[in-house]
Write an enzyme that holds these catalytic residues in place. Structure first.
Site, PDB file in Angstrom:
ATOM      1  N   SER A 120      -2.840  -7.575   3.239  1.00 34.81           N
ATOM      2  CA  SER A 120      -3.067  -7.382   4.674  1.00 34.81           C
ATOM      3  C   SER A 120      -3.381  -8.718   5.341  1.00 34.81           C
ATOM      4  O   SER A 120      -2.917  -8.997   6.449  1.00 34.81           O
ATOM      5  CB  SER A 120      -4.231  -6.423   4.898  1.00 34.81           C
ATOM      6  OG  SER A 120      -3.949  -5.180   4.322  1.00 34.81           O
ATOM      7  N   HIS A 153       0.844  -1.208   0.000  1.00 34.45           N
ATOM      8  CA  HIS A 153       0.000   0.000   0.000  1.00 34.45           C
ATOM      9  C   HIS A 153       0.878   1.257   0.000  1.00 34.45           C
ATOM     10  O   HIS A 153       0.616   2.198  -0.745  1.00 34.45           O
ATOM     11  CB  HIS A 153      -0.872   0.058   1.266  1.00 34.45           C
ATOM     12  CG  HIS A 153      -1.918  -1.012   1.379  1.00 34.45           C
ATOM     13  ND1 HIS A 153      -2.066  -1.770   2.509  1.00 34.45           N
ATOM     14  CD2 HIS A 153      -2.891  -1.418   0.521  1.00 34.45           C
ATOM     15  CE1 HIS A 153      -3.094  -2.609   2.356  1.00 34.45           C
ATOM     16  NE2 HIS A 153      -3.603  -2.418   1.149  1.00 34.45           N
ATOM     17  N   LYS A 210     -16.257  -7.719   5.729  1.00 33.67           N
ATOM     18  CA  LYS A 210     -15.605  -8.582   6.726  1.00 33.67           C
ATOM     19  C   LYS A 210     -15.328  -7.718   7.956  1.00 33.67           C
ATOM     20  O   LYS A 210     -15.009  -6.545   7.807  1.00 33.67           O
ATOM     21  CB  LYS A 210     -14.255  -9.087   6.206  1.00 33.67           C
ATOM     22  CG  LYS A 210     -14.368 -10.051   5.057  1.00 33.67           C
ATOM     23  CD  LYS A 210     -12.997 -10.418   4.502  1.00 33.67           C
ATOM     24  CE  LYS A 210     -12.484  -9.386   3.521  1.00 33.67           C
ATOM     25  NZ  LYS A 210     -11.183  -9.663   2.949  1.00 33.67           N
ATOM     26  N   ARG A 224      -2.219  -6.118  -8.161  1.00 25.95           N
ATOM     27  CA  ARG A 224      -1.170  -7.103  -7.893  1.00 25.95           C
ATOM     28  C   ARG A 224      -1.129  -8.139  -9.006  1.00 25.95           C
ATOM     29  O   ARG A 224      -0.285  -8.093  -9.875  1.00 25.95           O
ATOM     30  CB  ARG A 224      -1.432  -7.802  -6.555  1.00 25.95           C
ATOM     31  CG  ARG A 224      -0.905  -7.050  -5.375  1.00 25.95           C
ATOM     32  CD  ARG A 224      -1.523  -7.510  -4.098  1.00 25.95           C
ATOM     33  NE  ARG A 224      -2.947  -7.260  -4.099  1.00 25.95           N
ATOM     34  CZ  ARG A 224      -3.710  -7.313  -3.031  1.00 25.95           C
ATOM     35  NH1 ARG A 224      -3.206  -7.669  -1.884  1.00 25.95           N
ATOM     36  NH2 ARG A 224      -4.986  -7.028  -3.102  1.00 25.95           N
TER      37      ARG A 224
HETATM   38  P1  ADP Z   1      -6.394  -6.025   0.408  1.00 26.37           P
HETATM   39  O1  ADP Z   1      -6.778  -6.207  -1.027  1.00 26.37           O
HETATM   40  O2  ADP Z   1      -5.019  -6.550   0.757  1.00 26.37           O
HETATM   41  O3  ADP Z   1      -7.445  -6.355   1.437  1.00 26.37           O
HETATM   42  P2  ADP Z   1      -7.042  -3.213   0.522  1.00 26.37           P
HETATM   43  O4  ADP Z   1      -8.483  -3.377   0.303  1.00 26.37           O
HETATM   44  O5  ADP Z   1      -6.627  -2.483   1.726  1.00 26.37           O
HETATM   45  O6  ADP Z   1      -6.179  -4.529   0.576  1.00 26.37           O
HETATM   46  O7  ADP Z   1      -6.372  -2.596  -0.766  1.00 26.37           O
HETATM   47  C1  ADP Z   1      -6.472  -1.266  -1.125  1.00 26.37           C
HETATM   48  C2  ADP Z   1      -5.881  -1.079  -2.480  1.00 26.37           C
HETATM   49  O8  ADP Z   1      -4.477  -1.382  -2.446  1.00 26.37           O
HETATM   50  C3  ADP Z   1      -6.450  -1.953  -3.576  1.00 26.37           C
HETATM   51  O9  ADP Z   1      -6.479  -1.191  -4.762  1.00 26.37           O
HETATM   52  C4  ADP Z   1      -5.455  -3.087  -3.676  1.00 26.37           C
HETATM   53  O10 ADP Z   1      -5.449  -3.665  -4.962  1.00 26.37           O
HETATM   54  C5  ADP Z   1      -4.161  -2.350  -3.409  1.00 26.37           C
HETATM   55  N1  ADP Z   1      -3.114  -3.218  -2.883  1.00 26.37           N
HETATM   56  C6  ADP Z   1      -3.162  -4.021  -1.805  1.00 26.37           C
HETATM   57  N2  ADP Z   1      -1.984  -4.663  -1.614  1.00 26.37           N
HETATM   58  C7  ADP Z   1      -1.164  -4.256  -2.619  1.00 26.37           C
HETATM   59  C8  ADP Z   1       0.181  -4.585  -3.008  1.00 26.37           C
HETATM   60  N3  ADP Z   1       0.906  -5.481  -2.321  1.00 26.37           N
HETATM   61  N4  ADP Z   1       0.678  -3.967  -4.104  1.00 26.37           N
HETATM   62  C9  ADP Z   1      -0.079  -3.100  -4.797  1.00 26.37           C
HETATM   63  N5  ADP Z   1      -1.339  -2.761  -4.509  1.00 26.37           N
HETATM   64  C10 ADP Z   1      -1.887  -3.325  -3.435  1.00 26.37           C
END
Ligand code: ADP
Length: 159
Positions: A128, A17, A41, A90
């Site tokens: 996460s 992130h 969730k 990703r």
């Molecule tokens: P997750 O998908 O891990 O539950 P979030 O909902 O917090 O995470 O993700 C927020 C944004 O950050 C989304 O656009 C997700 O694709 C992106 N994101 C999450 N992890 C990564 C990563 N390792 N590299 C690039 N983008 C990421």
């Protein structure tokens, strides 16, 4: 003034992130990091904890604002006068859902664009939920999350 919104659950923020935040911050005048509170969730960290960890991790970046929202993302973006939504991508597995969301958001508000930033290869495996799983089992999460929040995460899984 071009303002962008980077939404997510950030439960907790990871180095993946943070990499997206830093790269988006140089592209826009202001980046609003927006923590989703109507998360289906049940989150591990409260909204306040998630915001505090993002703030700690982005200390020193001066065009970042951290807040939370519930309801429709496009309505939040419009209220913030942001016409850009930033998303990280990703793997191909992210694509299908993000593609659907981007098209739906475009249908809801045609003046808002979704921009995708490819993950840094170092973080392509990072999520996460993976961080939480490793931390809960006592594994080392250094290099997966910002150093400034390492202890906060360890504390959560101490018991
Ligand atoms: P997750 O998908 O891990 O539950 P979030 O909902 O917090 O995470 O993700 C927020 C944004 O950050 C989304 O656009 C997700 O694709 C992106 N994101 C999450 N992890 C990564 C990563 N390792 N590299 C690039 N983008 C990421």
């Amino acid at each position: 003034m071009q303002r962008a919104v980077y939404p997510g659950s950030f439960d907790p923020i990871t180095n993946g992130h943070l990499d997206i935040i830093k790269r988006a911050a140089v592209m826009y005048d202001e980046l609003v990091v927006a923590v989703v509170t109507n998360y289906s969730k049940k989150p591990t960290f409260s909204t306040e904890e998630r915001i505090a960890m993002i703030k700690k991790s982005t200390k020193g970046l001066n065009n970042i604002r951290v807040t939370n929202f519930d309801g429709l993302l496009v309505d939040f973006a419009a209220a913030e006068k942001a016409n850009i939504i930033v998303k990280g991508l990703r793997a191909v597995s992210d694509f299908e859902y993000e593609f659907q969301m981007a098209l739906m958001n475009k249908k809801l508000r045609k003046d808002i664009e979704t921009i995708f930033i490819m993950t840094n290869y170092k973080y392509s495996y990072l999520s996460s939920s993976m961080v939480k799983e490793v931390a809960s089992l006592g594994g080392c999460i250094k290099d997966l999350v910002p150093d400034s929040i390492l202890q906060d995460i360890k504390n959560k899984f101490k018991d």
